[in-house]
Design a protein around this motif. Structure first.
Motif, PDB file in Angstrom:
ATOM      1  N   GLY A   1       3.548   1.019 -11.296  1.00 62.22           N
ATOM      2  CA  GLY A   1       3.512   2.107 -10.326  1.00 62.22           C
ATOM      3  C   GLY A   1       4.830   2.850 -10.274  1.00 62.22           C
ATOM      4  O   GLY A   1       5.616   2.844 -11.234  1.00 62.22           O
TER       5      GLY A   1
ATOM      6  N   GLU B   1       0.834  -1.196   0.000  1.00 61.49           N
ATOM      7  CA  GLU B   1       0.000   0.000   0.000  1.00 61.49           C
ATOM      8  C   GLU B   1       0.876   1.256   0.000  1.00 61.49           C
ATOM      9  O   GLU B   1       2.045   1.222   0.403  1.00 61.49           O
ATOM     10  CB  GLU B   1      -0.905  -0.013   1.235  1.00 61.49           C
ATOM     11  N   SER B   2       0.284   2.377  -0.411  1.00 64.31           N
ATOM     12  CA  SER B   2       1.039   3.627  -0.472  1.00 64.31           C
ATOM     13  C   SER B   2       1.431   4.120   0.913  1.00 64.31           C
ATOM     14  O   SER B   2       2.363   4.922   1.056  1.00 64.31           O
ATOM     15  CB  SER B   2       0.231   4.707  -1.194  1.00 64.31           C
ATOM     16  N   THR B   3       0.741   3.655   1.943  1.00 70.92           N
ATOM     17  CA  THR B   3       1.049   4.070   3.316  1.00 70.92           C
ATOM     18  C   THR B   3       2.235   3.297   3.904  1.00 70.92           C
ATOM     19  O   THR B   3       2.688   3.612   5.005  1.00 70.92           O
ATOM     20  CB  THR B   3      -0.183   3.878   4.215  1.00 70.92           C
TER      21      THR B   3
ATOM     22  N   CYS C   1       2.086  -0.536  -5.943  1.00 64.49           N
ATOM     23  CA  CYS C   1       3.318  -0.617  -6.732  1.00 64.49           C
ATOM     24  C   CYS C   1       3.941  -2.011  -6.587  1.00 64.49           C
ATOM     25  O   CYS C   1       3.986  -2.584  -5.492  1.00 64.49           O
ATOM     26  CB  CYS C   1       4.303   0.443  -6.244  1.00 64.49           C
TER      27      CYS C   1
ATOM     28  N   LYS D   1       8.176   4.206  -7.453  1.00 64.62           N
ATOM     29  CA  LYS D   1       8.869   4.240  -6.171  1.00 64.62           C
ATOM     30  C   LYS D   1       9.567   5.587  -6.024  1.00 64.62           C
ATOM     31  O   LYS D   1      10.205   6.070  -6.965  1.00 64.62           O
ATOM     32  CB  LYS D   1       9.915   3.124  -6.088  1.00 64.62           C
TER      33      LYS D   1
ATOM     34  N   GLN E   1       9.257   5.534  -0.492  1.00 67.88           N
ATOM     35  CA  GLN E   1       7.804   5.561  -0.535  1.00 67.88           C
ATOM     36  C   GLN E   1       7.363   5.014  -1.888  1.00 67.88           C
ATOM     37  O   GLN E   1       8.185   4.819  -2.792  1.00 67.88           O
ATOM     38  CB  GLN E   1       7.291   6.985  -0.362  1.00 67.88           C
ATOM     39  N   GLN E   2       6.054   4.800  -2.055  1.00 65.74           N
ATOM     40  CA  GLN E   2       5.579   4.185  -3.290  1.00 65.74           C
ATOM     41  C   GLN E   2       4.146   4.594  -3.597  1.00 65.74           C
ATOM     42  O   GLN E   2       3.413   5.028  -2.706  1.00 65.74           O
ATOM     43  CB  GLN E   2       5.647   2.672  -3.170  1.00 65.74           C
ATOM     44  N   SER E   3       3.781   4.439  -4.858  1.00 66.71           N
ATOM     45  CA  SER E   3       2.380   4.600  -5.231  1.00 66.71           C
ATOM     46  C   SER E   3       1.618   3.353  -4.766  1.00 66.71           C
ATOM     47  O   SER E   3       2.204   2.294  -4.525  1.00 66.71           O
ATOM     48  CB  SER E   3       2.252   4.774  -6.745  1.00 66.71           C
ATOM     49  N   HIS E   4       0.307   3.475  -4.637  1.00 63.73           N
ATOM     50  CA  HIS E   4      -0.495   2.370  -4.099  1.00 63.73           C
ATOM     51  C   HIS E   4      -0.468   1.178  -5.050  1.00 63.73           C
ATOM     52  O   HIS E   4      -0.698   1.308  -6.254  1.00 63.73           O
ATOM     53  CB  HIS E   4      -1.935   2.824  -3.879  1.00 63.73           C
TER      54      HIS E   4
END
Length: 295
Positions: A170, A149-151, A264, A172, A259-262
């Motif tokens: 996605g 998840e993005s969180t 990913c 990163k 961090q990442q997009s949801h």
């Protein structure tokens, strides 16, 4: 200015092994490589529907936390995630929001989980990166599969590996520091602990029996507390975004926050570093930093 770059450069093609070693590995410089994995079936095949069909009900290891931070400093502890064994399709239900959960789920087990837990997917990528293996004269120690998840956030740390981080879908988002920033990056010792789910579903932090404390970076580089860690103001972070079909070469001993997009999906290849002069340089820098802190 030793080791400092203004931005992470792009290569528009995969390099030759000699070129890669001479221009990037030996000087310990990161780069983003395009058009190096465009032939991988995974780039087109790895949809949620495909992963459900191929992996489906298999039970896999999933890191679960209440806040998205696995392996991070929290409440004066170095807290590791709950390692939950669950059917992969149940994990996908959470990522796709078909099932709601207050917690954060991330497939991120770093013990070559692609080959150990997801062998069905290896044929869609590669067991190693040939030009990297030839450049270093070795095969990767681990190949890891990442989906979350993005969180889910990876706290600032470094690894003793030459890392090729390949994004399948996605994006990163990396914040990087060269090893030469070590004097400005705080380390402290923390009691190791693990998140455990209590009977009411909430998380509690349980100390590990090991008495050996873990050195970790307490600072959040996205929101640094410069009153507490004023030296960090002298550090020079680089930020870059790695998109689907691109590879980030992350050299050994570089500090990174991720961090990442949801949703990913990524695969990374860890090659053991050479414990050569640059390792000795980092160790000297680390020892000098600790000595100054004592004074």
């Amino acid at each position: 200015e030793l080791g400092w770059m203004e931005s992470v450069p792009y290569l528009d093609r995969p390099p030759s092994p000699l070129e890669f070693y001479r221009e990037w590995v030996s000087p310990n410089k990161p780069c983003i490589i395009q058009n190096a994995i465009s032939h991988w079936p995974a780039l087109k095949k790895w949809t949620s529907a495909y992963l459900r069909e191929v992996v489906g009900p298999k039970v896999v290891s999933v890191a679960v936390t209440p806040n998205g931070y696995a392996d991070a400093v929290f409440q004066d502890r170095f807290v590791m995630p709950e390692e939950r064994q669950m059917p992969f399709m149940d994990f996908l239900d959470i990522v796709e929001k078909k099932v709601t959960s207050p917690n954060v789920f991330y497939v991120q087990k770093q013990c070559s989980n692609l080959t150990e837990e997801f062998p069905e997917l290896v044929c869609d990528v590669q067991p190693d990166i040939p030009w990297m293996s030839e450049a270093l004269g070795k095969k990767p120690d681990a190949v890891n599969f990442w989906l979350g998840e993005s969180t889910a956030v990876t706290s600032l740390h470094k690894d003793h590996y030459e890392n090729l981080y390949c994004v399948i879908s996605g994006e990163k988002h990396f914040l990087l520091h060269p090893p030469s920033d070590r004097p400005f990056i705080p380390y402290e010792l923390y009691q190791p602990a693990t998140y455990q789910v209590s009977e009411d579903g909430s998380f509690e932090i349980v100390d590990e029996k090991s008495e050996k404390k873990v050195p970790w970076i307490p600072l959040d580089p996205l929101n640094p507390n410069l009153e507490q860690y004023p030296e960090y103001a002298q550090a020079k972070p680089l930020q870059c975004t790695v998109k689907a079909g691109e590879i980030l070469y992350l050299p050994s001993l570089w500090f990174h926050h991720v961090q990442q997009s949801h949703g990913c999906i990524a695969v990374n290849y860890w090659y053991d570093m050479e414990y050569d002069l640059k390792y000795s340089y980092y160790q000297l820098l680390d020892c000098l930093t600790k000595a100054v802190e004592v004074l």
